[in-house]
Design an enzyme around this catalytic site. Structure first.
Site, PDB file in Angstrom:
ATOM      1  N   TYR A   9      31.100  56.480  14.295  1.00 53.47           N
ATOM      2  CA  TYR A   9      31.376  55.044  14.274  1.00 53.47           C
ATOM      3  C   TYR A   9      31.633  54.605  12.838  1.00 53.47           C
ATOM      4  CZ  TYR A   9      29.937  50.110  13.900  1.00 53.47           C
ATOM      5  OH  TYR A   9      29.856  48.772  13.583  1.00 53.47           O
ATOM      6  N   PHE A  10      32.746  53.931  12.611  1.00 54.78           N
ATOM      7  CA  PHE A  10      33.089  53.425  11.278  1.00 54.78           C
ATOM      8  C   PHE A  10      32.682  51.959  11.199  1.00 54.78           C
ATOM      9  CE2 PHE A  10      36.189  51.363   8.367  1.00 54.78           C
ATOM     10  CZ  PHE A  10      35.862  52.035   7.200  1.00 54.78           C
ATOM     11  N   ALA A  11      31.719  51.674  10.313  1.00 59.65           N
ATOM     12  CA  ALA A  11      31.225  50.312  10.123  1.00 59.65           C
ATOM     13  C   ALA A  11      31.764  49.744   8.817  1.00 59.65           C
ATOM     14  CB  ALA A  11      29.699  50.305  10.107  1.00 59.65           C
ATOM     15  N   TYR A  12      32.143  48.478   8.831  1.00 57.59           N
ATOM     16  CA  TYR A  12      32.675  47.833   7.636  1.00 57.59           C
ATOM     17  C   TYR A  12      32.044  46.462   7.382  1.00 57.59           C
ATOM     18  CZ  TYR A  12      35.379  45.706  11.404  1.00 57.59           C
ATOM     19  OH  TYR A  12      35.746  45.081  12.574  1.00 57.59           O
ATOM     20  N   GLU A  88      28.792  44.083  19.662  1.00 58.95           N
ATOM     21  CA  GLU A  88      30.129  43.621  19.295  1.00 58.95           C
ATOM     22  C   GLU A  88      30.774  42.740  20.375  1.00 58.95           C
ATOM     23  OE1 GLU A  88      31.135  44.061  16.324  1.00 58.95           O
ATOM     24  OE2 GLU A  88      29.542  45.454  15.744  1.00 58.95           O
TER      25      GLU A  88
END
Length: 256
Positions: A9-12, A88
């Site tokens: 998972y790419f979190a920003y 989300e």
């Protein structure tokens, strides 16, 4: 995206901060940091509906040639996927899960991330931005990117945020756990309870695994390396002896 049991998972946004992500997703473990090319970070609300959780715009990404968004790649168990989607608001249509290619130091990874639908731009609350900045600092994102985050204008909201109260509790617990952190190479720490620590040292000595160095520190100690004297703590020990019987100073790598 990993295997049948985990995913990347790419979190920003706020999920850059480990303690924030792990509130509802305890399996999350950092994999690496990376960047999303040809995207930029923006803030807004789905259809202009203000976030009750953060009282302001929340993060999303959108296509923007030559820009990049830095973030953290987390490895997570599939058992947390539903919880992450819920965070989300996927079922409500606020965000859509997408697979993106994230560039890391030595490879490209395909990761799950989330992009807001029908975004209406709005500035974030100071509290929300603070969490993002803390996450960027925690994970060592590039300094210039951290500076850009700090320069983002907020809506100056000063009211209460239950989410921040919950997160602050989690951060306090994390600091308490950090007080029992590990020492690399020499492999031993003494924290807060000298008497108990002395018992542990004696047990190690019986097994001929006595540590080279005995260290006392507080949670939140902001150091990467210390040089201490093995006798520093001895005066507080029941026997008032040098527990390591060496009386020398040793460099100690500390992981806090």
């Amino acid at each position: 995206m990993e295997n049948s049991h985990t995913f990347l998972y790419f979190a920003y946004g706020s999920n850059l901060l480990k303690e924030r992500l792990q509130l509802k997703n305890p399996s999350a473990m950092i994999h690496c940091v990376g960047s999303l090319k040809d995207y930029k970070l923006v803030f807004g609300n789905h259809k202009g509906l203000a976030s009750d959780r953060w009282h302001g715009g929340v993060a999303t990404v959108e296509h923007s040639p030559c820009d990049e968004v830095w973030g953290v790649v987390w490895r997570m168990n599939m058992s947390d996927l539903e919880s992450l989607d819920s965070q989300e608001n996927v079922r409500l249509g606020a965000y859509s899960p997408v697979e993106v290619s994230v560039k890391t130091q030595d490879q490209e990874l395909y990761c799950r991330t989330y992009i807001m639908n029908s975004c209406v731009y709005a500035p974030p609350s100071p509290q929300y931005l603070k969490v993002i900045v803390m996450g960027a600092e925690q994970n060592g994102l590039p300094k210039d990117y951290q500076d850009k985050l700090r320069a983002i204008k907020t809506n100056k909201y000063e009211g209460p945020l239950p989410m921040m109260t919950e997160l602050e509790r989690a951060l306090r617990r994390a600091k308490e756990r950090a007080s029992h952190c590990r020492v690399a190479r020499w492999g031993y720490l003494v924290f807060q309870d000298p008497a108990k620590s002395w018992q542990n040292v004696r047990q190690l000595k019986k097994r001929k695994r006595a540590p080279d160095t005995l260290l006392e520190a507080n949670a939140g100690t902001d150091v990467a390396q210390l040089t201490i004297n093995t006798c520093t703590l001895a005066s507080r020990m029941p026997s008032r002896q040098d527990p390591c019987n060496c009386g020398r100073s040793q460099p100690v790598a500390v992981s806090l």
